[in-house]
Design a protein around this motif. Structure first.
Motif, PDB file in Angstrom:
ATOM      1  N   VAL A 183       0.833  -1.207   0.000  1.00 18.40           N
ATOM      2  CA  VAL A 183       0.000   0.000   0.000  1.00 18.40           C
ATOM      3  C   VAL A 183       0.871   1.262   0.000  1.00 18.40           C
ATOM      4  O   VAL A 183       0.589   2.221  -0.724  1.00 18.40           O
ATOM      5  N   ALA A 184       1.941   1.247   0.785  1.00 16.28           N
ATOM      6  CA  ALA A 184       2.839   2.406   0.836  1.00 16.28           C
ATOM      7  C   ALA A 184       3.429   2.702  -0.537  1.00 16.28           C
ATOM      8  O   ALA A 184       3.538   3.862  -0.943  1.00 16.28           O
ATOM      9  N   THR A 185       3.802   1.644  -1.256  1.00 16.55           N
ATOM     10  CA  THR A 185       4.399   1.840  -2.583  1.00 16.55           C
ATOM     11  C   THR A 185       3.371   2.378  -3.571  1.00 16.55           C
ATOM     12  O   THR A 185       3.670   3.286  -4.357  1.00 16.55           O
ATOM     13  N   LYS A 186       2.161   1.847  -3.518  1.00 14.95           N
ATOM     14  CA  LYS A 186       1.125   2.351  -4.435  1.00 14.95           C
ATOM     15  C   LYS A 186       0.779   3.814  -4.129  1.00 14.95           C
ATOM     16  O   LYS A 186       0.587   4.623  -5.045  1.00 14.95           O
ATOM     17  N   LEU A 187       0.711   4.154  -2.849  1.00 17.94           N
ATOM     18  CA  LEU A 187       0.422   5.545  -2.496  1.00 17.94           C
ATOM     19  C   LEU A 187       1.586   6.452  -2.887  1.00 17.94           C
ATOM     20  O   LEU A 187       1.367   7.570  -3.372  1.00 17.94           O
ATOM     21  N   ARG A 188       2.791   5.991  -2.674  1.00 22.64           N
ATOM     22  CA  ARG A 188       3.974   6.797  -3.011  1.00 22.64           C
ATOM     23  C   ARG A 188       3.993   7.171  -4.491  1.00 22.64           C
ATOM     24  O   ARG A 188       4.349   8.295  -4.856  1.00 22.64           O
ATOM     25  N   TRP A 189       3.580   6.232  -5.336  1.00 22.69           N
ATOM     26  CA  TRP A 189       3.646   6.448  -6.782  1.00 22.69           C
ATOM     27  C   TRP A 189       2.283   6.708  -7.420  1.00 22.69           C
ATOM     28  O   TRP A 189       2.145   6.699  -8.637  1.00 22.69           O
ATOM     29  N   SER A 190       1.273   6.963  -6.591  1.00 18.11           N
ATOM     30  CA  SER A 190      -0.077   7.296  -7.073  1.00 18.11           C
ATOM     31  C   SER A 190      -0.613   6.247  -8.040  1.00 18.11           C
ATOM     32  O   SER A 190      -1.142   6.563  -9.105  1.00 18.11           O
ATOM     33  N   LEU A 191      -0.478   4.991  -7.650  1.00 19.94           N
ATOM     34  CA  LEU A 191      -0.971   3.878  -8.457  1.00 19.94           C
ATOM     35  C   LEU A 191      -2.349   3.444  -7.962  1.00 19.94           C
ATOM     36  O   LEU A 191      -2.671   3.587  -6.776  1.00 19.94           O
ATOM     37  N   THR A 192      -3.149   2.902  -8.860  1.00 19.13           N
ATOM     38  CA  THR A 192      -4.498   2.475  -8.515  1.00 19.13           C
ATOM     39  C   THR A 192      -4.521   1.014  -8.069  1.00 19.13           C
ATOM     40  O   THR A 192      -3.520   0.299  -8.150  1.00 19.13           O
ATOM     41  N   ALA A 193      -5.687   0.577  -7.623  1.00 19.38           N
ATOM     42  CA  ALA A 193      -5.911  -0.829  -7.275  1.00 19.38           C
ATOM     43  C   ALA A 193      -7.231  -1.262  -7.902  1.00 19.38           C
ATOM     44  O   ALA A 193      -8.165  -0.462  -8.000  1.00 19.38           O
ATOM     45  N   ASP A 194      -7.293  -2.524  -8.338  1.00 14.09           N
ATOM     46  CA  ASP A 194      -8.563  -3.000  -8.872  1.00 14.09           C
ATOM     47  C   ASP A 194      -9.414  -3.574  -7.739  1.00 14.09           C
ATOM     48  O   ASP A 194      -8.977  -3.656  -6.583  1.00 14.09           O
ATOM     49  N   GLU A 195     -10.642  -3.972  -8.046  1.00 17.31           N
ATOM     50  CA  GLU A 195     -11.580  -4.368  -7.002  1.00 17.31           C
ATOM     51  C   GLU A 195     -11.144  -5.617  -6.246  1.00 17.31           C
ATOM     52  O   GLU A 195     -11.265  -5.688  -5.018  1.00 17.31           O
ATOM     53  N   ALA A 196     -10.624  -6.608  -6.967  1.00 17.12           N
ATOM     54  CA  ALA A 196     -10.174  -7.833  -6.291  1.00 17.12           C
ATOM     55  C   ALA A 196      -9.004  -7.538  -5.364  1.00 17.12           C
ATOM     56  O   ALA A 196      -8.928  -8.056  -4.244  1.00 17.12           O
ATOM     57  N   GLU A 197      -8.101  -6.711  -5.830  1.00 17.03           N
ATOM     58  CA  GLU A 197      -6.945  -6.317  -5.019  1.00 17.03           C
ATOM     59  C   GLU A 197      -7.405  -5.580  -3.765  1.00 17.03           C
ATOM     60  O   GLU A 197      -6.926  -5.847  -2.655  1.00 17.03           O
ATOM     61  N   MET A 198      -8.337  -4.632  -3.933  1.00 15.50           N
ATOM     62  CA  MET A 198      -8.840  -3.869  -2.788  1.00 15.50           C
ATOM     63  C   MET A 198      -9.490  -4.789  -1.757  1.00 15.50           C
ATOM     64  O   MET A 198      -9.283  -4.637  -0.543  1.00 15.50           O
ATOM     65  N   ALA A 199     -10.250  -5.759  -2.216  1.00 16.32           N
ATOM     66  CA  ALA A 199     -10.904  -6.686  -1.285  1.00 16.32           C
ATOM     67  C   ALA A 199      -9.869  -7.451  -0.471  1.00 16.32           C
ATOM     68  O   ALA A 199     -10.024  -7.639   0.743  1.00 16.32           O
ATOM     69  N   ALA A 200      -8.799  -7.891  -1.129  1.00 16.44           N
ATOM     70  CA  ALA A 200      -7.743  -8.633  -0.433  1.00 16.44           C
ATOM     71  C   ALA A 200      -7.007  -7.727   0.559  1.00 16.44           C
ATOM     72  O   ALA A 200      -6.683  -8.146   1.671  1.00 16.44           O
ATOM     73  N   LEU A 201      -6.741  -6.497   0.158  1.00 18.70           N
ATOM     74  CA  LEU A 201      -6.059  -5.556   1.048  1.00 18.70           C
ATOM     75  C   LEU A 201      -6.912  -5.256   2.274  1.00 18.70           C
ATOM     76  O   LEU A 201      -6.410  -5.222   3.416  1.00 18.70           O
ATOM     77  N   GLU A 202      -8.199  -5.045   2.071  1.00 17.50           N
ATOM     78  CA  GLU A 202      -9.100  -4.749   3.188  1.00 17.50           C
ATOM     79  C   GLU A 202      -9.201  -5.940   4.138  1.00 17.50           C
ATOM     80  O   GLU A 202      -9.195  -5.765   5.365  1.00 17.50           O
ATOM     81  N   GLU A 203      -9.272  -7.136   3.577  1.00 13.32           N
ATOM     82  CA  GLU A 203      -9.372  -8.334   4.418  1.00 13.32           C
ATOM     83  C   GLU A 203      -8.119  -8.507   5.273  1.00 13.32           C
ATOM     84  O   GLU A 203      -8.210  -8.791   6.470  1.00 13.32           O
ATOM     85  N   THR A 204      -6.954  -8.338   4.645  1.00  9.84           N
ATOM     86  CA  THR A 204      -5.707  -8.488   5.410  1.00  9.84           C
ATOM     87  C   THR A 204      -5.574  -7.377   6.437  1.00  9.84           C
ATOM     88  O   THR A 204      -5.192  -7.622   7.587  1.00  9.84           O
ATOM     89  N   ALA A 205      -5.901  -6.148   6.052  1.00  8.39           N
ATOM     90  CA  ALA A 205      -5.786  -5.008   6.966  1.00  8.39           C
ATOM     91  C   ALA A 205      -6.645  -5.195   8.204  1.00  8.39           C
ATOM     92  O   ALA A 205      -6.258  -4.785   9.311  1.00  8.39           O
TER      93      ALA A 205
END
Length: 219
Positions: A183-205
């Protein structure tokens, strides 16, 4: 004379303010992991036109005069026990901790330098629109510790270009850290996330209440 002095002071004050604003605009920010995830813009991904050669990587590194590539500079920086640096930046000895699989590595040749967000994934998420210079900066980014990480070749190659919806480190102990660094790397470089990725990130978080994310936008 007084007018000249006042103008000079005003100019100095404006310059100082400009530097302060510029500095604060790129200041590091620390957030709880769950909140940081919500900062990612959601968008569809496309790998159309991707070519790994679009990202010039392992260039002369942060210090071109040391004779070491980015790869070797990262290995030196992340070594727990420093290696001996020989002619041509040949590394011997040293030891590294590969947190993906929780193992010690005692030979630089057994390590890969993983792009936390793989080059192909970054292309899908926004890097396709970047200049060649920005893609090179991304591929050799030593400005944030999370961007490049020394891990076992085995774990890096099992990851390949997958995002957290299909791959997490084999050692569960590393999941919170891994997702935070992703997440830090994506925010640092202003990169997006797709829906499946977001679901996985939210679950782990959700399972990492004490994990924080620190990032500073890339210039």
């Amino acid at each position: 004379m007084l007018t000249t002095v006042l103008r000079g002071l005003a100019a100095v004050s404006l310059a100082a303010l400009s530097l302060t604003v510029s500095s604060s605009a790129h200041a590091a920010e620390t957030l709880p992991l769950a909140e940081a995830v919500t900062r990612l813009p959601v968008d569809t991904e496309s790998r159309d036109g991707y070519n790994r050669d679009a990202f010039r990587h392992w260039n002369t590194g942060d210090n071109p005069s040391d004779g070491c590539s980015t790869r070797n500079e990262v290995l030196i920086a992340e070594a727990v026990e420093p290696p001996t640096v020989g002619p041509g930046c040949r590394l011997t000895g040293g030891s590294w901790w590969s947190y993906y699989d929780q193992v010690w590595v005692t030979s630089a040749s057994g390590l890969d330098i993983d792009h936390m967000v793989p080059l192909a994934e970054s292309w899908d998420s926004g890097a396709s629109a970047w200049s060649a210079q920005r893609r090179e900066a991304y591929a050799n980014d030593q400005g944030a510790a999370a961007s490049l990480v020394a891990v076992t070749a085995r774990s890096n190659r099992s990851k390949a270009d997958q995002d957290p919806s299909t791959w997490l480190p084999p050692a569960a102990e590393g999941h919170c850290r891994y997702v935070a660094e992703w997440v830090a790397t994506k925010l640092r470089w202003s990169l997006t996330a797709d829906e499946a990725e977001m679901a996985a990130l939210e679950e782990t978080a959700a399972g990492c209440p004490d994990q924080s994310v620190t990032y500073e936008p890339a210039m």
